[in-house]
Design an enzyme around this catalytic site. Structure first.
Site, short mmCIF file in Angstrom:
data_model
loop_
_atom_site.label_atom_id
_atom_site.label_comp_id
_atom_site.label_asym_id
_atom_site.label_seq_id
_atom_site.Cartn_x
_atom_site.Cartn_y
_atom_site.Cartn_z
N ASN A 10 0.77 -1.22 -0.04
CA ASN A 10 0.14 -0.38 -0.15
C ASN A 10 0.35 1.13 0.14
OD1 ASN A 10 -1.66 1.97 0.82
ND2 ASN A 10 -3.35 0.72 2.17
N ASP A 69 -0.98 -3.61 9.97
CA ASP A 69 -3.20 -4.27 9.69
C ASP A 69 -3.68 -2.70 10.47
OD1 ASP A 69 -4.24 -5.54 8.36
OD2 ASP A 69 -5.03 -5.92 9.84
N GLY A 150 -8.25 5.77 1.78
CA GLY A 150 -9.29 4.38 2.31
C GLY A 150 -10.84 5.26 2.76
N ASP A 152 -11.30 8.27 4.93
CA ASP A 152 -10.27 9.29 5.53
C ASP A 152 -11.73 10.36 5.39
OD1 ASP A 152 -8.39 8.71 6.62
OD2 ASP A 152 -7.17 9.49 5.06
N HIS A 177 -4.05 6.72 14.17
CA HIS A 177 -4.11 5.04 14.46
C HIS A 177 -3.11 5.14 14.30
CE1 HIS A 177 -5.87 6.16 11.19
NE2 HIS A 177 -5.91 4.86 9.82
P1 IMP Z 1 -5.14 -3.09 4.95
O1 IMP Z 1 -4.69 -2.17 7.17
O2 IMP Z 1 -4.32 -2.67 4.08
O3 IMP Z 1 -5.94 -4.12 5.23
O4 IMP Z 1 -6.17 -1.69 5.05
C1 IMP Z 1 -7.63 -1.57 5.86
C2 IMP Z 1 -8.85 -0.67 5.44
O5 IMP Z 1 -8.77 0.08 6.16
C3 IMP Z 1 -8.57 -0.18 3.49
O6 IMP Z 1 -9.46 -0.40 3.08
C4 IMP Z 1 -7.85 0.84 3.68
O7 IMP Z 1 -8.18 1.86 3.03
C5 IMP Z 1 -8.49 1.09 5.43
N1 IMP Z 1 -7.54 2.66 5.69
C6 IMP Z 1 -6.55 1.78 6.37
N2 IMP Z 1 -5.80 3.35 6.63
C7 IMP Z 1 -6.54 4.04 7.22
C8 IMP Z 1 -6.66 5.41 6.90
O8 IMP Z 1 -5.47 5.84 7.28
N3 IMP Z 1 -7.83 6.57 6.88
C9 IMP Z 1 -8.13 5.38 6.16
N4 IMP Z 1 -8.69 3.92 5.42
C10 IMP Z 1 -7.71 3.31 6.46
#
Ligand code: IMP
Length: 194
Positions: A10, A69, A150, A152, A177
């Protein structure tokens, strides 16, 4: 400088995390170590998923590494989408579709409280360490802003009247976070390599 692999594909996460790390650390990508595998994310919880990804890289490539994660946990939806945040609206990992589904599932709901929860799993010299961070806030009714990624545009952190998508990367990092979890990671690495 100590090389450490950030086990993620990512680019948004790499962009957020790299400026926070100290100059003692040389951040490497999965491409740098010739890893083109899809990292496993099959666990039912966020901490286990972070560990699963880090263990995969450590076991297969024998390098110090960390994986991260994150999930969005919405109170009125009993903690959903949680560990399924990326795949909420289906396997396409489509941010727009995920946000639309979230708004649809919260239609008419007054309790909009939510949190982002991040776990970073670090494996260094074969030992596992985890670092957590959370950001509390609420899900607004319409998207606002175009920064970040994501969910946001829908997340308004507690004490602010702007969403994460209306903040600069520095502002978001200071209260997010991931920013909090990365700070704990950095403190640990700075001590470890001092
Ligand atoms: P993963 O940790 O890559 O599995 O992400 C989980 C989901 O949460 C994905 O859809 C990301 O786009 C979303 N996500 C993770 N971090 C953020 C953030 O900081 N802001 C908004 N969405 C997030």
């Amino acid at each position: 400088m100590q090389p450490i692999v950030f086990a993620t594909r990512n680019l948004n996460k790499i962009k957020e995390v790299s400026p926070l790390l100290s100059d003692k650390i040389k951040l490497q990508s999965l491409d740098d170590i010739g890893c083109d595998d899809i990292l496993p994310e099959t666990s039912p919880t966020i901490p286990e998923n972070a560990l699963e990804k880090a263990r995969f890289v450590y076991q297969n490539y024998k390098v110090d590494c960390f994986a991260e994660d994150t999930g969005l946990e919405v109170e009125a939806l009993n903690g959903e989408p949680g560990v399924y945040s990326a795949r909420y609206a289906g396997p396409a990992h489509d941010d727009e579709a995920n946000m639309s589904l979230l708004l649809a599932n919260l239609k008419g709901e007054e309790d909009r409280q939510a949190r982002f929860y991040t776990v970073i799993a670090l494996i260094i010299d074969g030992k596992e360490h985890t670092f957590e961070g959370e950001a509390r806030g609420s899900i607004i009714h319409h998207k606002k802003g175009n920064q970040g990624f994501g969910y946001d545009p829908l997340f308004m952190p507690e004490g602010y009247n702007r969403t994460f998508a209306q903040m600069s990367a520095e502002e978001k990092n200071a209260i997010s976070h991931r920013g909090k979890a990365v700070k704990k990671l950095i403190d640990f690495l700075n001590q470890h390599f001092s």
